[in-house]
Design a protein around this motif. Structure first.
Motif, PDB file in Angstrom:
ATOM      1  N   PHE A  33      52.067  16.914  46.516  1.00 24.88           N
ATOM      2  CA  PHE A  33      50.877  17.081  46.638  1.00 24.88           C
ATOM      3  C   PHE A  33      50.435  18.179  47.562  1.00 24.88           C
ATOM      4  N   LYS A  34      49.778  19.203  47.152  1.00 22.32           N
ATOM      5  CA  LYS A  34      49.603  20.179  48.096  1.00 22.32           C
ATOM      6  C   LYS A  34      48.017  20.316  48.296  1.00 22.32           C
ATOM      7  N   GLU A  35      47.582  20.436  49.629  1.00 22.29           N
ATOM      8  CA  GLU A  35      45.904  20.575  49.956  1.00 22.29           C
ATOM      9  C   GLU A  35      45.585  21.995  49.427  1.00 22.29           C
ATOM     10  N   LYS A  36      44.287  21.933  48.627  1.00 18.41           N
ATOM     11  CA  LYS A  36      43.863  23.220  48.524  1.00 18.41           C
ATOM     12  C   LYS A  36      42.352  23.292  48.735  1.00 18.41           C
ATOM     13  N   GLU A  37      41.915  24.202  49.249  1.00 19.88           N
ATOM     14  CA  GLU A  37      40.541  24.261  49.370  1.00 19.88           C
ATOM     15  C   GLU A  37      39.672  25.113  48.073  1.00 19.88           C
ATOM     16  N   PHE A  38      38.563  24.254  48.182  1.00 20.13           N
ATOM     17  CA  PHE A  38      37.768  25.040  46.943  1.00 20.13           C
ATOM     18  C   PHE A  38      36.167  25.201  47.580  1.00 20.13           C
ATOM     19  N   THR A  39      35.559  26.403  47.064  1.00 19.51           N
ATOM     20  CA  THR A  39      34.395  26.908  47.619  1.00 19.51           C
ATOM     21  C   THR A  39      33.240  26.652  46.646  1.00 19.51           C
ATOM     22  N   PHE A  40      32.265  25.893  47.055  1.00 24.86           N
ATOM     23  CA  PHE A  40      31.158  25.734  46.224  1.00 24.86           C
ATOM     24  C   PHE A  40      29.658  26.232  46.708  1.00 24.86           C
ATOM     25  N   SER A  41      29.040  26.654  45.947  1.00 24.41           N
ATOM     26  CA  SER A  41      27.635  27.244  46.324  1.00 24.41           C
ATOM     27  C   SER A  41      26.711  26.147  46.991  1.00 24.41           C
ATOM     28  N   ARG A  42      27.075  24.807  46.469  1.00 17.56           N
ATOM     29  CA  ARG A  42      26.158  23.661  47.068  1.00 17.56           C
ATOM     30  C   ARG A  42      26.752  22.432  46.586  1.00 17.56           C
ATOM     31  N   VAL A  43      27.090  21.451  47.780  1.00 14.34           N
ATOM     32  CA  VAL A  43      27.561  20.125  47.351  1.00 14.34           C
ATOM     33  C   VAL A  43      26.528  19.015  47.651  1.00 14.34           C
ATOM     34  N   PHE A  44      26.500  18.275  46.778  1.00 12.83           N
ATOM     35  CA  PHE A  44      25.435  17.283  46.991  1.00 12.83           C
ATOM     36  C   PHE A  44      26.140  15.818  47.576  1.00 12.83           C
ATOM     37  N   GLN A  45      25.173  15.497  48.451  1.00 15.27           N
ATOM     38  CA  GLN A  45      25.459  14.087  49.088  1.00 15.27           C
ATOM     39  C   GLN A  45      25.451  12.925  48.104  1.00 15.27           C
ATOM     40  N   GLU A  46      26.122  11.699  48.434  1.00 17.60           N
ATOM     41  CA  GLU A  46      26.164  10.717  47.760  1.00 17.60           C
ATOM     42  C   GLU A  46      24.730  10.074  47.395  1.00 17.60           C
ATOM     43  N   ASP A  47      23.667  10.378  48.340  1.00 19.18           N
ATOM     44  CA  ASP A  47      22.319   9.930  48.260  1.00 19.18           C
ATOM     45  C   ASP A  47      21.435  10.875  47.518  1.00 19.18           C
ATOM     46  N   ALA A  48      22.034  11.944  47.130  1.00 21.18           N
ATOM     47  CA  ALA A  48      21.209  12.900  46.159  1.00 21.18           C
ATOM     48  C   ALA A  48      20.605  12.376  44.944  1.00 21.18           C
ATOM     49  N   THR A  49      19.251  12.663  44.613  1.00 23.30           N
ATOM     50  CA  THR A  49      18.561  12.152  43.449  1.00 23.30           C
ATOM     51  C   THR A  49      18.644  12.919  42.215  1.00 23.30           C
ATOM     52  N   GLN A  50      18.271  12.362  41.185  1.00 20.29           N
ATOM     53  CA  GLN A  50      18.274  13.424  39.994  1.00 20.29           C
ATOM     54  C   GLN A  50      17.145  14.528  40.084  1.00 20.29           C
ATOM     55  N   GLU A  51      16.155  14.009  40.763  1.00 16.65           N
ATOM     56  CA  GLU A  51      15.343  15.058  41.142  1.00 16.65           C
ATOM     57  C   GLU A  51      15.818  16.457  42.216  1.00 16.65           C
TER      58      GLU A  51
END
Length: 206
Positions: free
Chosen positions: A15-33
């Motif tokens: 296993f090799k660690e890779k880094e991925f870049t996103f424009s936005r990452v939502f937290q676990e408590d994010a709502t559908q709204e």
């Protein structure tokens, strides 16, 4: 936002660690709204002024793709699709109309999910694609006008019942195909229509 994850090309690779870049990452408590306002509302605003848009969900089975799109009932659990329909019907210009089309892409074949269901034992008809030089058309694609959120959801649920599913280790009713729901807004006064396509991709696991 950047996220690091361990990945291997095959079972025998380390296993090799890779880094991925996103424009936005939502937290676990994010709502559908929360998801709707960040991911879909800008596309809805664009559609209302005549611009086309595309949104799709991607991930392994049981990641929450269909839940994100459709949700579960009314209220806070509503997904992107019913929220989009509600806003469009509320804010559409006088004289504008909405219509839905829905196709399935399975094993490189295309099927019309809003066409009349085939008789018992009959195979579904594959659609023929037409290249007109600037874009691909589906000449016989069924289009259903809608005047309310309830009408739209009824048509989408009918389409979903025809979608190809198979039991996997992660999901007993995993979608094995891509479903492309397109909302067309036909503008008044002869202005060009615009579309917003909402795509629920098949599970990405092998």
């Amino acid at each position: 936002a950047s996220v690091s994850a361990a990945a291997a090309k095959s079972k025998n690779d380390s296993f090799k660690e890779k880094e991925f870049t996103f424009s936005r990452v939502f937290q676990e408590d994010a709502t559908q709204e929360d998801l709707y306002f960040v991911a879909a509302q800008p596309l809805v605003d664009a559609l209302l002024v005549g611009k086309n848009g595309l949104l799709f969900t991607y991930g392994v089975s049981s990641a929450g793709k269909s839940y994100t799109m459709m949700g579960a009932g009314d209220g806070e659990a509503q997904g992107i699709v019913p929220r989009v329909l509600s806003v469009l019907l509320e804010r559409a210009a006088a004289g504008a109309t909405l219509a839905l089309t829905c196709i399935e892409v399975h094993l490189e074949n295309v099927y019309d999910l809003l066409a009349a269901e085939p008789k018992r034992g009959a195979r579904r008809a594959q659609m023929r694609l037409k290249d007109n030089g600037t874009h691909i058309e589906l000449p016989s694609l069924t289009s259903k006008p809608i005047g309310s959120v309830e009408e739209g959801i009824e048509q989408i649920e009918r389409a979903a019942r025809q979608r190809t599913t198979t039991e996997t280790a992660l999901n007993k009713t995993s979608s094995r195909s891509h479903m492309v729901l397109t909302i067309e807004m036909k503008m008044p006064d002869g202005r060009p229509s615009a579309t917003l396509s909402l795509v629920d991709l098949a599970g990405s696991e092998r």
